[in-house]
Each structure stands twice: as structure tokens, then as C-alpha cells.
Design an enzyme around this catalytic site. Structure first.
Site, PDB file in Angstrom:
ATOM      1  N   HIS A   1      66.720  22.962  50.391  1.00 63.29           N
ATOM      2  CA  HIS A   1      65.285  22.625  50.307  1.00 63.29           C
ATOM      3  C   HIS A   1      65.027  21.232  50.904  1.00 63.29           C
ATOM      4  O   HIS A   1      64.457  20.355  50.241  1.00 63.29           O
ATOM      5  CB  HIS A   1      64.786  22.705  48.853  1.00 63.29           C
ATOM      6  CG  HIS A   1      63.295  22.819  48.742  1.00 63.29           C
ATOM      7  ND1 HIS A   1      62.645  23.510  47.759  1.00 63.29           N
ATOM      8  CD2 HIS A   1      62.293  22.303  49.526  1.00 63.29           C
ATOM      9  CE1 HIS A   1      61.339  23.424  47.910  1.00 63.29           C
ATOM     10  NE2 HIS A   1      61.105  22.688  48.990  1.00 63.29           N
TER      11      HIS A   1
ATOM     12  N   ARG B   1      58.863  29.420  50.528  1.00 62.88           N
ATOM     13  CA  ARG B   1      59.351  29.369  49.149  1.00 62.88           C
ATOM     14  C   ARG B   1      60.325  30.531  48.940  1.00 62.88           C
ATOM     15  O   ARG B   1      60.139  31.614  49.526  1.00 62.88           O
ATOM     16  CB  ARG B   1      58.193  29.514  48.159  1.00 62.88           C
ATOM     17  CG  ARG B   1      57.344  28.263  48.010  1.00 62.88           C
ATOM     18  CD  ARG B   1      58.074  27.162  47.248  1.00 62.88           C
ATOM     19  NE  ARG B   1      57.237  25.991  47.069  1.00 62.88           N
ATOM     20  CZ  ARG B   1      57.258  24.906  47.855  1.00 62.88           C
ATOM     21  NH1 ARG B   1      58.095  24.834  48.869  1.00 62.88           N
ATOM     22  NH2 ARG B   1      56.469  23.878  47.601  1.00 62.88           N
TER      23      ARG B   1
HETATM   24  P1  NDP Z   1      48.541  25.277  54.478  1.00 61.77           P
HETATM   25  O1  NDP Z   1      47.783  25.563  53.240  1.00 61.77           O
HETATM   26  O2  NDP Z   1      48.044  24.244  55.420  1.00 61.77           O
HETATM   27  O3  NDP Z   1      48.736  26.622  55.316  1.00 61.77           O
HETATM   28  C1  NDP Z   1      49.021  27.851  54.750  1.00 61.77           C
HETATM   29  C2  NDP Z   1      48.914  28.928  55.815  1.00 61.77           C
HETATM   30  O4  NDP Z   1      49.321  30.177  55.251  1.00 61.77           O
HETATM   31  C3  NDP Z   1      47.474  29.107  56.331  1.00 61.77           C
HETATM   32  O5  NDP Z   1      47.472  29.378  57.697  1.00 61.77           O
HETATM   33  C4  NDP Z   1      47.004  30.343  55.562  1.00 61.77           C
HETATM   34  O6  NDP Z   1      46.001  31.090  56.220  1.00 61.77           O
HETATM   35  C5  NDP Z   1      48.282  31.139  55.504  1.00 61.77           C
HETATM   36  N1  NDP Z   1      48.235  32.137  54.430  1.00 61.77           N
HETATM   37  C6  NDP Z   1      48.077  31.919  53.100  1.00 61.77           C
HETATM   38  N2  NDP Z   1      48.033  33.084  52.440  1.00 61.77           N
HETATM   39  C7  NDP Z   1      48.160  34.058  53.373  1.00 61.77           C
HETATM   40  C8  NDP Z   1      48.178  35.467  53.314  1.00 61.77           C
HETATM   41  N3  NDP Z   1      48.043  36.125  52.174  1.00 61.77           N
HETATM   42  N4  NDP Z   1      48.315  36.147  54.485  1.00 61.77           N
HETATM   43  C9  NDP Z   1      48.420  35.490  55.654  1.00 61.77           C
HETATM   44  N5  NDP Z   1      48.430  34.146  55.788  1.00 61.77           N
HETATM   45  C10 NDP Z   1      48.296  33.442  54.648  1.00 61.77           C
HETATM   46  O7  NDP Z   1      50.027  24.921  54.007  1.00 61.77           O
HETATM   47  P2  NDP Z   1      51.121  24.026  54.757  1.00 61.77           P
HETATM   48  O8  NDP Z   1      51.231  24.482  56.146  1.00 61.77           O
HETATM   49  O9  NDP Z   1      50.870  22.588  54.507  1.00 61.77           O
HETATM   50  O10 NDP Z   1      52.430  24.414  53.897  1.00 61.77           O
HETATM   51  C11 NDP Z   1      52.885  25.753  53.858  1.00 61.77           C
HETATM   52  C12 NDP Z   1      53.994  25.912  52.849  1.00 61.77           C
HETATM   53  O11 NDP Z   1      55.208  25.358  53.315  1.00 61.77           O
HETATM   54  C13 NDP Z   1      53.793  25.194  51.493  1.00 61.77           C
HETATM   55  O12 NDP Z   1      52.902  25.890  50.669  1.00 61.77           O
HETATM   56  C14 NDP Z   1      55.205  25.185  50.945  1.00 61.77           C
HETATM   57  O13 NDP Z   1      55.448  26.374  50.224  1.00 61.77           O
HETATM   58  C15 NDP Z   1      56.078  25.167  52.207  1.00 61.77           C
HETATM   59  N6  NDP Z   1      56.781  23.886  52.367  1.00 61.77           N
HETATM   60  C16 NDP Z   1      58.149  23.882  52.347  1.00 61.77           C
HETATM   61  C17 NDP Z   1      58.849  22.720  52.534  1.00 61.77           C
HETATM   62  C18 NDP Z   1      60.336  22.727  52.588  1.00 61.77           C
HETATM   63  O14 NDP Z   1      60.938  21.656  52.628  1.00 61.77           O
HETATM   64  N7  NDP Z   1      60.965  23.879  52.601  1.00 61.77           N
HETATM   65  C19 NDP Z   1      58.165  21.438  52.739  1.00 61.77           C
HETATM   66  C20 NDP Z   1      56.736  21.540  52.745  1.00 61.77           C
HETATM   67  C21 NDP Z   1      56.081  22.735  52.555  1.00 61.77           C
HETATM   68  P3  NDP Z   1      44.553  30.437  56.497  1.00 61.77           P
HETATM   69  O15 NDP Z   1      44.806  29.397  57.577  1.00 61.77           O
HETATM   70  O16 NDP Z   1      43.755  31.557  56.996  1.00 61.77           O
HETATM   71  O17 NDP Z   1      44.096  29.834  55.206  1.00 61.77           O
HETATM   72  C1  OXD Z   2      56.674  20.884  49.678  1.00 63.49           C
HETATM   73  C2  OXD Z   2      58.120  21.040  49.577  1.00 63.49           C
HETATM   74  O1  OXD Z   2      55.934  21.770  49.242  1.00 63.49           O
HETATM   75  O2  OXD Z   2      58.832  20.032  49.792  1.00 63.49           O
HETATM   76  O3  OXD Z   2      56.221  19.843  50.209  1.00 63.49           O
HETATM   77  O4  OXD Z   2      58.608  22.140  49.352  1.00 63.49           O
END
Ligand code: NDP
Ligand code: OXD
Length: 309
Positions: free
Chosen positions: A272, A224
């Protein structure tokens, strides 16, 4: 059962067609044509107007059109008793992994330098190390980060990952928590951010973090926009500490034309689109979730409101 589709960005007709193929009995209403708010039992949303979800008294679940749910939790009036379900879908995961592999390979093979050379009609060899000599770090080892990390390991990179809790992924050196962060960052020549946006991760890509990366590192942000402190990133690019950055997400979207990022020679911007969801694939899980909710069964991928992701 009635679902309210709430998104100005996604294709409402595509989603409602795909949902009705699977659940013909589901009535899909497309905001702002919502009729009586009391009829609505499900919301499928991307960046809904703050306060709107609160006006739906009979909601059983809120489905996010994205993997990220920051667009929902930023609403101070989000109805806290209603489960929020994130988008987890194969097409979303595969597209993100393609994007990460594309950008990591481009950074690795110095694509930006080669494009500058073409622009200036310069014929000069660019020798790059083999992937096995390049360290790539993935911040966030969730659904998306772990898949991308595995794919990068498959390409031969030295891959490391960082998450909140401890992980074990074959071929990936896993670090976690505040204690593991410094060891994770040291030697990361290409850093990929795939974190969710929470109070803990906002501004995480700041001067302090960037200074811990080796000189000449490259940053890819597909998480983000607010993960990055823009001024700190620009300063690190301008000083030469960073070789370049790929930015898919921004504090303000669309990125304002006044942003320095648009014209910065070391920055590659995508609007995005790192990953998008196919309704024809994601409607399967969504329809199944609605069936489960109707049957009173627990739903998968419900967000923990305390963690915010
Ligand atoms: P998940 O919830 O599956 O994974 C999030 C990961 O981040 C987990 O491994 C989590 O750790 C880790 N995490 C969260 N908080 C912390 C922290 N404070 N310190 C260290 N690690 C942390 O999410 P997704 O993989 O499905 O998606 C991730 C992000 O990608 C979304 O939230 C979104 O913002 C972004 N996104 C962007 C898109 C784009 O087109 N640009 C499309 C889709 C998503 P733990 O495993 O220990 O919980
Ligand atoms: C998502 C994105 O969160 O598209 O899936 O950013």
C-alpha cells in the site's frame, strides 16, 4: 481552534510541525492525548477507531489523510452533518502516476518474465510490441486516474478510461457507466484500477470482469483491496487467462502471511505504497481549508455522502 490528529500510520509530528508553520494559532492534539473532546474543531484522520468521531461534539470538518474516504464512511457512527474533505494533493497525484507508469511499463516489457529468466540463468530475447500497439485501461478517471491516463498516453500507449459520468480527456478514449463498461474492457491488455471503494465498486474485479479481458491481460490494483474478488483473480492467474497482477492494496492489511498472493509467481506485491502524501506539500491545502472553514467559506473536495467518494 484545535485539530485532533488520528492515525497510527502517519507521522503526527511531521504533520503538526507543517501545520503550525502555516497556522501557528492551531492547536494540534495527537490521539489518544485529546483532552476535552468539546475543544476539538477539526479532525485529520486515517482509519480512526469507529465511533470516535461521534464523541467530538464541536467538529467543523473531518479531513481525510488519504484520497480515499472508505475508511471514514465504513464507520456507522460517522457524524453525517460534518463535512468530510478528501485529500487532493500534488505529491499524492504525482506519486500515483509514477507508480502506474512504472507498473504498466513493467507489464508491457514483460519484467516478470525477464526476472524469471535471470533467476534461471536463461538468455532469451523477449520481443514486446511498441506502446502504441498496447491498450491500457484505467478504471476511475478522477484526480488520480485522469493524471495517470494522461501520462500513459504521453508514453504512447493506447489509453482508455472508465468513469461514472462522461469525460473528455485528450489522448484517452473515455467510456462511462454500466453501458460503457463492456466496450471499455474489450481489448484491455493492461487494466489499472484507481476506483474509490463504494457499494457499487466493491468486488468489481471479479470473474465476470476478468473474463471480458483478452487472454494474457495484466491487472494492476492500486484502488482498494475489496475491489478484487481474490479467489476469482487467483483462478484467472492459475488458468493462464491472466499473465500477471500487481497488487498494492488488500482486503486485510498488512497482507496476512497465509495469503497465496505472497508466493504466487505471477503476482507482484507492494505494501500500500502506490502513493503517499508529503505533509510539507499537503499542509498548504489543509491550512487553507481550515482558514476557509473559520471564515465560513465553502470547502473544496467535500465528499458527497450519497456517492461515498
Ligand atoms: P476521485 O474521487 O477523484 O475519482 C474517482 C473516479 O472513480 C471518478 O472518475 C469516478 O467517476 C470513478 N467512479 C466512482 N464510482 C464509479 C463507478 N461506480 N463506476 C465507474 N466509475 C466510478 O478519486 P481519486 O482519483 O483521488 O482516488 C481514487 C482512489 O484511489 C481512492 O478512492 C483510493 O481508494 C485510491 N488510492 C490508493 C492509493 C494507494 O496508495 N494505493 C493512494 C491514493 C488513493 P466520476 O468522475 O464520474 O465521478
Ligand atoms: C489514499 C491511500 O487513499 O493512501 O490516499 O490509500
Amino acid at each position: 481552534m484545535t485539530l485532533l490528529f488520528l492515525s497510527e500510520l502517519d507521522d503526527a509530528n511531521w504533520w503538526s510541525t507543517e501545520l503550525n508553520k502555516r497556522l501557528p494559532e492551531l492547536e494540534v492534539r495527537i490521539y489518544p492525548e485529546m483532552g476535552d473532546p468539546a475543544d476539538i474543531t477539526y479532525a485529520l484522520a486515517w482509519k480512526p477507531k469507529p465511533g470516535l468521531l461521534k464523541t467530538l461534539p464541536n467538529l467543523k470538518a473531518i479531513f481525510s489523510l488519504g484520497a480515499g474516504v472508505d475508511h471514514l464512511f465504513s464507520d456507522p457512527d460517522l457524524p453525517r452533518a460534518v463535512p468530510v474533505v478528501r485529500m487532493v494533493d500534488e505529491s499524492l497525484t504525482k506519486r500515483m502516476t509514477e507508480f502506474v507508469a512504472w507498473q504498466v511499463l513493467d507489464a508491457h516489457r514483460e519484467g516478470a518474465r525477464l526476472r524469471r529468466q535471470q533467476r534461471d540463468k536463461v538468455w532469451e530475447e523477449v520481443m514486446t510490441p511498441l506502446a502504441e500497439r498496447r491498450t491500457v485501461g484505467v478504471m476511475g478517471l478522477g484526480v488520480l486516474g485522469s493524471d495517470a491516463a494522461r501520462a500513459l498516453a504521453g508514453l504512447g500507449f493506447q489509453v482508455r478510461g472508465w468513469s461514472r459520468s462522461e469525460k473528455a480527456i485528450p489522448g484517452v478514449a473515455c467510456f462511462h457507466g454500466a453501458d460503457g463498461r463492456e466496450r471499455f474492457l474489450a481489448d484491455c491488455e493492461i487494466l489499472v484500477c484507481l476506483l474509490p471503494l463504494t457499494d457499487d465498486t466493491e468486488g468489481i474485479v471479479n470473474a465476470d470482469l476478468l473474463a471480458k479481458l483478452p487472454k494474457g491481460a495484466y491487472v494492476i490494483n492500486a484502488g482498494r483491496g475489496p475491489h478484487v474478488v481474490d479467489e476469482d483473480l487467483l483462478a484467472a492467474l492459475d488458468s493462464g487467462h491472466l499473465r500477471g497482477a500487481t497488487l498494492d492494496v488488500f482486503h486485510t492489511e498488512p497482507l496476512p502471511t497465509s495469503s497465496r498472493f505472497w508466493t504466487h509467481e505471477k503476482v507482484f506485491i507492494t505494501p500500500h505504497i502506490a502513493s503517499l502524501t508529503d505533509a510539507d506539500s499537503a499542509a498548504d491545502a489543509l491550512a487553507e481549508n481550515i482558514r476557509r472553514a473559520e471564515a465560513g467559506q465553502p470547502l473544496p473536495n467535500v465528499v458527497d455522502p450519497a456517492a461515498g467518494y
